[in-house]
Design an enzyme around this catalytic site. Structure first.
Site, PDB file in Angstrom:
ATOM      1  N   ASN A   1       0.770  -1.118   0.187  1.00 37.50           N
ATOM      2  CA  ASN A   1      -0.080  -0.072   0.246  1.00 37.50           C
ATOM      3  C   ASN A   1       0.791   1.488  -0.096  1.00 37.50           C
ATOM      4  OD1 ASN A   1      -3.394  -0.672   0.251  1.00 37.50           O
ATOM      5  ND2 ASN A   1      -1.848  -2.597   1.289  1.00 37.50           N
TER       6      ASN A   1
ATOM      7  N   HIS B   1      11.202   1.251   5.030  1.00 37.49           N
ATOM      8  CA  HIS B   1      10.403   1.632   3.879  1.00 37.49           C
ATOM      9  C   HIS B   1      11.900   2.660   3.681  1.00 37.49           C
ATOM     10  CE1 HIS B   1       6.759  -0.469   4.635  1.00 37.49           C
ATOM     11  NE2 HIS B   1       6.546   0.113   5.807  1.00 37.49           N
TER      12      HIS B   1
HETATM   13  N1  NAI Z   1      -1.358   2.470   3.768  1.00 40.42           N
HETATM   14  C1  NAI Z   1      -0.717   1.887   4.608  1.00 40.42           C
HETATM   15  O1  NAI Z   1       0.001   1.681   4.880  1.00 40.42           O
HETATM   16  C2  NAI Z   1      -1.085   0.597   5.336  1.00 40.42           C
HETATM   17  C3  NAI Z   1      -2.303  -0.491   4.481  1.00 40.42           C
HETATM   18  N2  NAI Z   1      -2.971  -1.515   5.334  1.00 40.42           N
HETATM   19  C4  NAI Z   1      -4.289  -1.877   4.998  1.00 40.42           C
HETATM   20  O2  NAI Z   1      -4.571  -1.798   6.050  1.00 40.42           O
HETATM   21  C5  NAI Z   1      -5.920  -3.452   5.767  1.00 40.42           C
HETATM   22  C6  NAI Z   1      -5.850  -3.612   6.683  1.00 40.42           C
HETATM   23  O3  NAI Z   1      -4.956  -4.063   7.914  1.00 40.42           O
HETATM   24  P1  NAI Z   1      -5.184  -5.034   9.268  1.00 40.42           P
HETATM   25  O4  NAI Z   1      -5.770  -4.599  10.545  1.00 40.42           O
HETATM   26  O5  NAI Z   1      -3.009  -5.395   9.536  1.00 40.42           O
HETATM   27  O6  NAI Z   1      -5.561  -6.450   8.283  1.00 40.42           O
HETATM   28  P2  NAI Z   1      -6.298  -7.799   9.101  1.00 40.42           P
HETATM   29  O7  NAI Z   1      -5.858  -8.784   8.402  1.00 40.42           O
HETATM   30  O8  NAI Z   1      -5.434  -7.429  10.419  1.00 40.42           O
HETATM   31  O9  NAI Z   1      -7.462  -6.932   9.140  1.00 40.42           O
HETATM   32  C7  NAI Z   1      -8.291  -7.005   7.961  1.00 40.42           C
HETATM   33  C8  NAI Z   1     -10.123  -6.637   8.454  1.00 40.42           C
HETATM   34  O10 NAI Z   1     -10.953  -6.512   7.996  1.00 40.42           O
HETATM   35  C9  NAI Z   1     -12.048  -7.338   7.861  1.00 40.42           C
HETATM   36  N3  NAI Z   1     -12.341  -7.132   6.243  1.00 40.42           N
HETATM   37  C10 NAI Z   1     -11.808  -7.945   5.675  1.00 40.42           C
HETATM   38  N4  NAI Z   1     -12.818  -7.603   3.921  1.00 40.42           N
HETATM   39  C11 NAI Z   1     -13.140  -7.043   4.402  1.00 40.42           C
HETATM   40  C12 NAI Z   1     -14.336  -6.391   3.843  1.00 40.42           C
HETATM   41  N5  NAI Z   1     -14.613  -5.940   2.711  1.00 40.42           N
HETATM   42  N6  NAI Z   1     -15.221  -5.349   4.194  1.00 40.42           N
HETATM   43  C13 NAI Z   1     -15.446  -5.522   6.096  1.00 40.42           C
HETATM   44  N7  NAI Z   1     -14.291  -5.338   6.148  1.00 40.42           N
HETATM   45  C14 NAI Z   1     -12.716  -6.316   6.003  1.00 40.42           C
HETATM   46  C15 NAI Z   1     -11.392  -8.415   8.042  1.00 40.42           C
HETATM   47  O11 NAI Z   1     -12.208  -9.161   9.476  1.00 40.42           O
HETATM   48  C16 NAI Z   1     -10.678  -7.985   9.403  1.00 40.42           C
HETATM   49  O12 NAI Z   1     -11.523  -7.539  10.836  1.00 40.42           O
HETATM   50  C17 NAI Z   1      -4.774  -4.233   4.616  1.00 40.42           C
HETATM   51  O13 NAI Z   1      -5.411  -5.076   3.921  1.00 40.42           O
HETATM   52  C18 NAI Z   1      -3.708  -2.605   3.680  1.00 40.42           C
HETATM   53  O14 NAI Z   1      -5.121  -2.568   2.645  1.00 40.42           O
HETATM   54  C19 NAI Z   1      -2.033  -1.976   5.368  1.00 40.42           C
HETATM   55  C20 NAI Z   1      -1.229  -1.557   5.995  1.00 40.42           C
HETATM   56  C21 NAI Z   1      -0.250  -0.732   6.037  1.00 40.42           C
HETATM   57  O1  OAA Z   2       2.824  -1.440   6.898  1.00 46.97           O
HETATM   58  C1  OAA Z   2       3.971  -1.547   6.514  1.00 46.97           C
HETATM   59  O2  OAA Z   2       5.062  -1.538   6.064  1.00 46.97           O
HETATM   60  C2  OAA Z   2       3.384  -0.866   4.306  1.00 46.97           C
HETATM   61  C3  OAA Z   2       2.584  -1.921   4.515  1.00 46.97           C
HETATM   62  O3  OAA Z   2       1.860  -3.449   5.000  1.00 46.97           O
HETATM   63  C4  OAA Z   2       1.904  -1.749   2.695  1.00 46.97           C
HETATM   64  O4  OAA Z   2       2.334  -1.240   2.077  1.00 46.97           O
HETATM   65  O5  OAA Z   2       0.869  -2.303   3.169  1.00 46.97           O
END
Ligand code: NAI
Ligand code: OAA
Length: 264
Positions: free
Chosen positions: A187, A217
């Protein structure tokens, strides 16, 4: 004081940590949590006072924050924007899908509101987006994580991540391709590119490195403004090694700024 009523989409590693930090907040109240069927029990446990739903409620919500994954943008963020509810988005990589950025803009225009893409796990997005105005010549992003953070991704094809003894480049290409192939790990690649040179001109390298314990990063940018090089050494969340703790703080910062009289 006005209390902003927040709907949280997703209640995993980021969502539960956001809830924890907002517990004592007097200006923000998470009143609804949107999760798929399998996430209902965990969401009820994490926030017993909130309504747990399969859709963002059509009324009674001032602000939506997405911490769920790429699919949630089309499913939940687009309709909320079209109804006029401002949305904060963490799954920025979703915008690598053809036409989704345009759809988000159109929905926000239709709802006379705004969608905010947060910086998440990366810094210097303000500097990069400002530098773009003067003109950028090159932007490179490198994402380096421990092998276990690449489990369940295409990085496993043709290699045993547990057996890696030295750093291994698992992807080299455009931010668009990186975000599509690694929706839970790249992301940041999309965020850097959307703030800078765009999804197709930003050079991305993703590395599995058994020598690191953090999510490292690096962004290097050059342009009319001069140049910068940034390295972040982010601690991963215990609940999800793919995700940096800073992503949680970035989401909470965005929420608090909406409620604050002075925002930074
Ligand atoms: N911008 C950034 O720097 C970052 C962005 N992210 C994004 O955040 C997302 C979530 O990360 P985590 O909390 O670590 O993942 P996680 O897998 O621990 O949690 C995801 C949650 O979203 C729910 N979920 C899945 N699909 C869904 C949908 N269509 N509608 C509603 N809820 C849904 C799941 O049931 C779970 O509760 C990642 O998949 C990624 O896209 C993650 C890390 C860094
Ligand atoms: O949380 C992070 O370090 C970055 C990550 O997962 C993403 O870019 O999707």
């Amino acid at each position: 004081m006005t209390v902003l009523r927040v709907a949280l989409i997703g209640c995993g590693a980021i969502g539960t940590s956001v809830l924890e930090l907002l517990k004592s907040d007097t200006a923000l109240a998470v009143v609804a949590i949107v999760v798929p069927e399998e996430g209902v029990a965990a969401a009820q446990k994490a926030a017993p006072g909130a309504q747990v739903a399969s859709r963002v409620p059509a009324s009674g919500i001032d602000l939506v924050v997405e911490t769920a994954g790429h699919a949630a943008i089309e499913e939940h963020v687009l309709p909320a924007l079209a109804r006029g509810t401002p949305c904060i988005v963490a799954s920025v990589g979703a915008l690598s899908a053809a036409g989704l950025a345009e759809k988000l803009e159109a929905a926000a225009v239709a709802g006379r509101t705004q969608v905010q893409l947060i910086a998440g796990a990366i810094g210097a997005i303000d500097a990069l987006a400002a530098a773009r105005i003067g003109g950028l010549d090159s932007v490179r992003y490198t994402g380096r994580k421990p092998p276990q953070a690449w489990k369940g991704t295409p990085a496993e094809q043709g290699r045993d991540l547990d057996a890696l003894t030295q750093e291994t480049v698992i992807f080299e290409g455009s931010a668009r391709e990186a975000a599509k192939l690694y929706p839970k790990n790249a992301n940041v690649a999309a965020t850097v590119s959307l703030a800078g040179l765009g999804l197709d001109k930003t050079l991305v390298r993703l590395i599995a490195d058994p020598a690191v314990a953090e999510n490292v990063h690096t962004v290097e940018a050059e342009g009319a403004f001069g140049s910068f090089a940034l390295t972040m050494r982010n601690k991963p969340l215990a609940a999800n090694p793919k995700t940096s703790a800073l992503t949680v703080y970035s989401a909470v910062r965005a929420l608090r700024n909406r409620a604050a009289a002075l925002a930074i």
